[in-house]
Enzyme design. Sequence first.
Site, short mmCIF file in Angstrom:
data_model
loop_
_atom_site.label_atom_id
_atom_site.label_comp_id
_atom_site.label_asym_id
_atom_site.label_seq_id
_atom_site.Cartn_x
_atom_site.Cartn_y
_atom_site.Cartn_z
N ASP A 62 -28.04 36.86 -20.52
CA ASP A 62 -27.10 37.92 -20.13
C ASP A 62 -27.63 38.74 -18.96
O ASP A 62 -26.86 39.23 -18.13
CB ASP A 62 -26.83 38.84 -21.33
CG ASP A 62 -25.43 39.43 -21.31
OD1 ASP A 62 -24.65 39.07 -20.41
OD2 ASP A 62 -25.12 40.25 -22.19
N HIS A 96 -23.60 46.97 -24.38
CA HIS A 96 -23.95 47.25 -22.98
C HIS A 96 -23.93 48.77 -22.82
O HIS A 96 -23.13 49.46 -23.44
CB HIS A 96 -22.95 46.60 -22.03
CG HIS A 96 -23.16 45.12 -21.88
ND1 HIS A 96 -23.45 44.53 -20.68
CD2 HIS A 96 -23.15 44.11 -22.79
CE1 HIS A 96 -23.60 43.22 -20.85
NE2 HIS A 96 -23.42 42.95 -22.13
N HIS A 156 -24.05 43.61 -30.12
CA HIS A 156 -24.44 43.39 -28.71
C HIS A 156 -23.78 44.48 -27.87
O HIS A 156 -22.57 44.47 -27.68
CB HIS A 156 -23.93 41.99 -28.33
CG HIS A 156 -24.18 41.58 -26.92
ND1 HIS A 156 -25.14 40.66 -26.57
CD2 HIS A 156 -23.58 41.95 -25.75
CE1 HIS A 156 -25.13 40.48 -25.26
NE2 HIS A 156 -24.18 41.25 -24.74
N CYS A 175 -21.84 44.60 -16.02
CA CYS A 175 -20.56 44.40 -16.66
C CYS A 175 -19.70 43.64 -15.65
O CYS A 175 -19.57 44.08 -14.52
CB CYS A 175 -19.93 45.75 -16.99
SG CYS A 175 -18.18 45.66 -17.31
N ASN A 191 -27.18 45.69 -20.18
CA ASN A 191 -27.41 45.70 -21.63
C ASN A 191 -28.35 46.85 -21.97
O ASN A 191 -29.09 47.32 -21.10
CB ASN A 191 -28.11 44.41 -22.06
CG ASN A 191 -27.22 43.19 -22.00
OD1 ASN A 191 -26.58 42.82 -22.97
ND2 ASN A 191 -27.16 42.57 -20.84
ZN ZN Z 1 -23.41 40.95 -22.82
#
Ligand code: ZN
Length: 307
Positions: free
Chosen positions: A16, A210, A208, A241, A250
């Site tokens: 990510d 951000h 999860h 994002c 994140n």
């Molecule tokens: Zn993510």
Amino acid sequence: MNWPAKVIVCEVGPRDGLQNEKKLLSVEQKVELIEKSVQAGAKIVEIGSFVHPKAVPQMADTDEVARRIHREPGVEYRALVMNQKGLERADAAGIMKAKITASASPAHSISNLNRTPEEVVSSFAEYAEFAAANQIELSGAISTAFGCPFDGKPVPLQQVLSVADCFRKIGIKELSLSDTTGMANPKQVYDYVTAARLRLPDVTWVLHFHDTRGMGLSNVVAGLLAGVDRYDACFAGLGGCPFAPGASGNIATEDLVHMLEEMGISTGYDQEKLIELGKQVQTMVGHDTASSVLKAGRCCDIAVQSK
Ligand code: ZN
């Protein structure tokens, strides 16, 4: 208050985080970051994704990375797959855990894939057969579980539960709720997670978040209070994002681990090694990142300095 005694922090930086970076790291650099994450204490690492190299050039060499990493016993090396071909590549590279994703938001899903989230998850049934035949465990991820980037509104709880039900129906027992666009707030997290755990009590839940709008760690606290003990995080706080270029990434692994350890919750990480790793990540990507601990140091470091 019932705080968990232990929390598992999953390192998603190699996937990510790096997929959002303009600069492409080499296979050697990725292998080094993954191995250092494990040396710092990571028990679950998302090492990359098996997607079309043109779609995500940063992840084009995941096969090679998977083959080269030294695998520590007891550590789970997972990867994201987007289709059957990806699952076959994961299998060929010796990956035993594959994450498959569906968006909770019908608008997002129809716009991207021309199918509802429920149709997308039902189509995963054939992956489930392949995975079972090849000893690959599947993990389901529900993206945009808290907010839809298309209309800016929260995704209704019933919609998220409906997608979770579809995953459970095809035999998936680990599910993550992803706040892909950083729109979740702590009250919503508490309400959604409480409802999801009641609805599917045999599922292992992962959260999860951000930190796009500064609510990342607060959302973790809400998740802890709702009984979840697994969280994704990203070294140095990389990872933007996709709908907000330049936004924070994140939650940073070193920030999350620091907060949990300060709360007396054990993570199994060596914080000094994590901080060293975070600094190395910043050097590799060539820019500053949104990690607070990398900027300010740990509380206990400051106490030592001021004596
Ligand atoms: Zn993510």
